[in-house]
Enzyme design. Structure first.
Site, PDB file in Angstrom:
ATOM      1  N   GLU A   1      45.540  54.800  98.485  1.00  0.00           N
ATOM      2  CA  GLU A   1      45.146  56.062  99.119  1.00  0.00           C
ATOM      3  C   GLU A   1      44.069  55.765 100.166  1.00  0.00           C
ATOM      4  O   GLU A   1      44.036  56.362 101.233  1.00  0.00           O
ATOM      5  CB  GLU A   1      44.597  57.031  98.059  1.00  0.00           C
ATOM      6  CG  GLU A   1      44.138  58.347  98.652  1.00  0.00           C
ATOM      7  CD  GLU A   1      43.907  59.436  97.614  1.00  0.00           C
ATOM      8  OE1 GLU A   1      44.669  59.496  96.620  1.00  0.00           O
ATOM      9  OE2 GLU A   1      42.969  60.225  97.796  1.00  0.00           O
TER      10      GLU A   1
ATOM     11  N   SER B   1      39.633  57.854  94.556  1.00  0.00           N
ATOM     12  CA  SER B   1      40.861  57.301  93.965  1.00  0.00           C
ATOM     13  C   SER B   1      41.397  56.227  94.896  1.00  0.00           C
ATOM     14  O   SER B   1      41.663  56.490  96.064  1.00  0.00           O
ATOM     15  CB  SER B   1      41.919  58.395  93.807  1.00  0.00           C
ATOM     16  OG  SER B   1      41.445  59.386  92.947  1.00  0.00           O
TER      17      SER B   1
ATOM     18  N   ARG C   1      48.391  64.111 100.342  1.00  0.00           N
ATOM     19  CA  ARG C   1      47.506  63.197 101.092  1.00  0.00           C
ATOM     20  C   ARG C   1      48.112  62.820 102.449  1.00  0.00           C
ATOM     21  O   ARG C   1      47.992  61.685 102.910  1.00  0.00           O
ATOM     22  CB  ARG C   1      47.185  61.926 100.291  1.00  0.00           C
ATOM     23  CG  ARG C   1      46.524  62.180  98.974  1.00  0.00           C
ATOM     24  CD  ARG C   1      45.162  62.859  99.094  1.00  0.00           C
ATOM     25  NE  ARG C   1      44.672  63.235  97.778  1.00  0.00           N
ATOM     26  CZ  ARG C   1      44.821  64.453  97.236  1.00  0.00           C
ATOM     27  NH1 ARG C   1      45.388  65.442  97.917  1.00  0.00           N
ATOM     28  NH2 ARG C   1      44.376  64.718  96.042  1.00  0.00           N
TER      29      ARG C   1
HETATM   30  C1  LIG Z   1      33.321  59.575  94.905  1.00  0.00           C
HETATM   31  C2  LIG Z   1      34.514  60.033  95.712  1.00  0.00           C
HETATM   32  C3  LIG Z   1      35.320  61.055  95.238  1.00  0.00           C
HETATM   33  C4  LIG Z   1      36.426  61.467  95.985  1.00  0.00           C
HETATM   34  N1  LIG Z   1      37.189  62.489  95.495  1.00  0.00           N
HETATM   35  C5  LIG Z   1      38.259  62.922  96.194  1.00  0.00           C
HETATM   36  C6  LIG Z   1      39.068  64.000  95.700  1.00  0.00           C
HETATM   37  O1  LIG Z   1      38.791  64.595  94.666  1.00  0.00           O
HETATM   38  N2  LIG Z   1      40.142  64.363  96.453  1.00  0.00           N
HETATM   39  C7  LIG Z   1      40.466  63.744  97.624  1.00  0.00           C
HETATM   40  O2  LIG Z   1      41.458  64.135  98.252  1.00  0.00           O
HETATM   41  N3  LIG Z   1      39.728  62.732  98.097  1.00  0.00           N
HETATM   42  C8  LIG Z   1      38.637  62.300  97.419  1.00  0.00           C
HETATM   43  N4  LIG Z   1      37.884  61.276  97.901  1.00  0.00           N
HETATM   44  C9  LIG Z   1      38.295  60.583  99.158  1.00  0.00           C
HETATM   45  C10 LIG Z   1      37.729  61.180 100.444  1.00  0.00           C
HETATM   46  O3  LIG Z   1      36.521  61.877 100.219  1.00  0.00           O
HETATM   47  C11 LIG Z   1      38.739  62.085 101.131  1.00  0.00           C
HETATM   48  O4  LIG Z   1      39.922  61.402 101.461  1.00  0.00           O
HETATM   49  C12 LIG Z   1      38.175  62.727 102.409  1.00  0.00           C
HETATM   50  O5  LIG Z   1      39.081  63.672 102.903  1.00  0.00           O
HETATM   51  C13 LIG Z   1      37.913  61.689 103.527  1.00  0.00           C
HETATM   52  O6  LIG Z   1      37.129  62.325 104.514  1.00  0.00           O
HETATM   53  P1  LIG Z   1      36.151  61.477 105.449  1.00  0.00           P
HETATM   54  O7  LIG Z   1      35.539  62.412 106.410  1.00  0.00           O
HETATM   55  O8  LIG Z   1      35.208  60.667 104.633  1.00  0.00           O
HETATM   56  O9  LIG Z   1      37.197  60.565 106.184  1.00  0.00           O
HETATM   57  P2  LIG Z   1      37.047  59.031 106.573  1.00  0.00           P
HETATM   58  O10 LIG Z   1      37.039  58.214 105.329  1.00  0.00           O
HETATM   59  O11 LIG Z   1      35.922  58.847 107.520  1.00  0.00           O
HETATM   60  O12 LIG Z   1      38.417  58.809 107.338  1.00  0.00           O
HETATM   61  C14 LIG Z   1      39.658  58.897 106.640  1.00  0.00           C
HETATM   62  C15 LIG Z   1      40.766  58.885 107.697  1.00  0.00           C
HETATM   63  O13 LIG Z   1      40.663  60.081 108.455  1.00  0.00           O
HETATM   64  C16 LIG Z   1      40.585  59.791 109.848  1.00  0.00           C
HETATM   65  N5  LIG Z   1      39.706  60.809 110.435  1.00  0.00           N
HETATM   66  C17 LIG Z   1      38.445  61.126 110.081  1.00  0.00           C
HETATM   67  N6  LIG Z   1      37.985  62.136 110.842  1.00  0.00           N
HETATM   68  C18 LIG Z   1      38.965  62.447 111.716  1.00  0.00           C
HETATM   69  C19 LIG Z   1      39.098  63.405 112.762  1.00  0.00           C
HETATM   70  N7  LIG Z   1      38.119  64.265 113.074  1.00  0.00           N
HETATM   71  N8  LIG Z   1      40.260  63.429 113.452  1.00  0.00           N
HETATM   72  C20 LIG Z   1      41.264  62.573 113.167  1.00  0.00           C
HETATM   73  N9  LIG Z   1      41.197  61.638 112.200  1.00  0.00           N
HETATM   74  C21 LIG Z   1      40.061  61.584 111.469  1.00  0.00           C
HETATM   75  C22 LIG Z   1      39.999  58.394 109.925  1.00  0.00           C
HETATM   76  O14 LIG Z   1      40.387  57.758 111.137  1.00  0.00           O
HETATM   77  C23 LIG Z   1      40.618  57.736 108.698  1.00  0.00           C
HETATM   78  O15 LIG Z   1      41.904  57.225 108.984  1.00  0.00           O
HETATM   79  C24 LIG Z   1      36.752  60.841  97.202  1.00  0.00           C
HETATM   80  C25 LIG Z   1      35.932  59.809  97.686  1.00  0.00           C
HETATM   81  C26 LIG Z   1      34.824  59.418  96.957  1.00  0.00           C
HETATM   82  C27 LIG Z   1      33.948  58.311  97.498  1.00  0.00           C
END
Ligand SMILES: Cc1cc2nc3c(=O)[nH]c(=O)nc-3n(C[C@H](O)[C@H](O)[C@H](O)COP(=O)(O)OP(=O)(O)OC[C@H]3O[C@@H](n4cnc5c(N)ncnc54)[C@H](O)[C@@H]3O)c2cc1C
Length: 320
Positions: free
Chosen positions: A305, A235, A185
């Site tokens: 996380e 998580s 992560r």
């Molecule tokens: C139901 C559910 C299940 C999930 N299952 C998993 C799983 O199995 N495995 C897992 O790893 N995660 C899981 N997650 C968490 C999440 O989906 C991941 O961490 C995902 O990678 C976050 O992506 P996001 O685009 O939503 O990022 P965001 O939540 O929008 O942002 C997360 C971070 O990334 C930064 N960020 C976003 N885009 C950029 C960019 N283009 N450049 C630089 N920084 C950026 C943001 O500033 C922030 O700090 C789950 C979440 C939910 C709600």
């Protein structure tokens, strides 16, 4: 902010892509978060670069958001500009393959492309390696930032290179995966405050039907085990060395434990859910209580996380 809005419009970003006092609860999977002073959608690298340059030189607090699936915003909101990417950042393609490693095909995904779309595109192209990502509700940019992973796979397994922009928008460059400092992560994007523009994935040829069947099976497992029917950020805590967060939380008798509208999921103790009307304060208080009880019972300190963002932009994870 009216002044800044005018300056952003002067960059030729249309007014309809600049929202004032926009509730962040509508942009996060937790359905929590007060208003962002401004929420701006950038559709091209030029717009993003100009926007970052302006906000940096004016000293305006700002941050990138992907699909908001790993973020907990304050109930007071965000005193600054939240940037979302769309337009060109939604591109998904098979680029020129001259730089592809032997026996691999490269897919290029813009940072706003959802992982569900990316993995479906790979499957349709009979390419294997991204099945693990099909049910992760994040964007490509957010997933690279987090080195998201599931079911034994992680972004780092297939990322070949990442196109990045400096935080102040001054430069774009491509970096090979081996220099991304991918870990559990974790990626260099977090440490260096970089912006992910797109990522190239190197994938092996596979059988389309088998890839699709494997994705359907992973989604079935996910839906059976995870509280996908409630808003959450996945998580809540990272997997600690020496155990699983969900098991430790369950062993501490905290399954179903709640504070206000926030609850440790009955279905999966690793998830804090918004069971109805939860505030950021509810979630953080619940997380602190869970952390303390688990520490007392097991000696293991859980770390969040989910990225917890204060109103002044401070990321509260380090202090947690
Ligand atoms: C139901 C559910 C299940 C999930 N299952 C998993 C799983 O199995 N495995 C897992 O790893 N995660 C899981 N997650 C968490 C999440 O989906 C991941 O961490 C995902 O990678 C976050 O992506 P996001 O685009 O939503 O990022 P965001 O939540 O929008 O942002 C997360 C971070 O990334 C930064 N960020 C976003 N885009 C950029 C960019 N283009 N450049 C630089 N920084 C950026 C943001 O500033 C922030 O700090 C789950 C979440 C939910 C709600």
């Amino acid at each position: 902010m009216t002044d800044i809005k005018q300056k952003i419009m002067a960059l030729r970003i249309p007014e309809e892509r600049i929202l004032e006092n926009e509730p962040l609860s509508g942009h996060t999977t937790f359905r929590i978060g007060g208003p962002a002073e401004l929420l701006v959608r950038a559709a091209t690298e030029e717009e993003l670069s100009a926007l970052l340059g302006l906000l940096t030189s004016e000293g305006i607090q700002h941050m990138l958001m992907g699909n908001g699936s790993n973020i907990l915003f304050s109930d007071e909101g965000y005193d600054g500009v939240v940037i979302l990417l769309d337009g060109d950042f939604m591109k998904l393609e098979l680029p020129d393959q001259s730089g592809a490693p032997e026996n691999r095909t490269v897919i290029r995904a813009g940072s706003a492309v959802r992982l569900s779309r990316l993995s479906a595109f790979a499957a349709e192209s009979s390419l294997t390696g991204l099945e693990f990502a099909c049910g992760i509700p994040g964007s490509t940019g957010g997933a690279v930032y987090m080195n998201a992973g599931a079911y034994g796979g992680e972004m780092k397994d297939t990322v070949l290179s990442v196109r990045l922009m400096r935080a102040d928008g001054s430069e774009t460059f491509t970096r090979d995966a081996e220099h991304m400092d991918f870990g559990y992560r974790h990626s260099a994007v977090q440490d260096e405050g970089l912006i992910v523009l797109s990522a190239d994935f190197a994938l092996e040829k596979g059988d389309r039907d088998a890839i699709k069947a494997s994705m359907a099976e992973l989604n079935r497992k996910r839906n059976a085990k995870q509280p996908v029917e409630f808003p959450s950020a996945g998580s809540t805590f990272k997997r600690p060395s020496g155990g699983y967060a969900a098991a430790l939380i369950q062993d501490s008798g905290l399954k179903g434990f709640s504070v206000g509208g926030a609850q440790v999921s009955e279905k999966h103790s690793g998830f804090v859910i918004n069971a109805g009307g939860a505030t950021c304060r509810d979630v953080v208080t619940l997380m602190e209580k869970v952390r303390d009880k688990v520490l007392e019972d097991s000696g293991i300190r859980l770390e969040p996380e989910v990225r917890i963002i204060g109103r002044d932009g401070t990321e509260l994870n380090e202090r947690f």
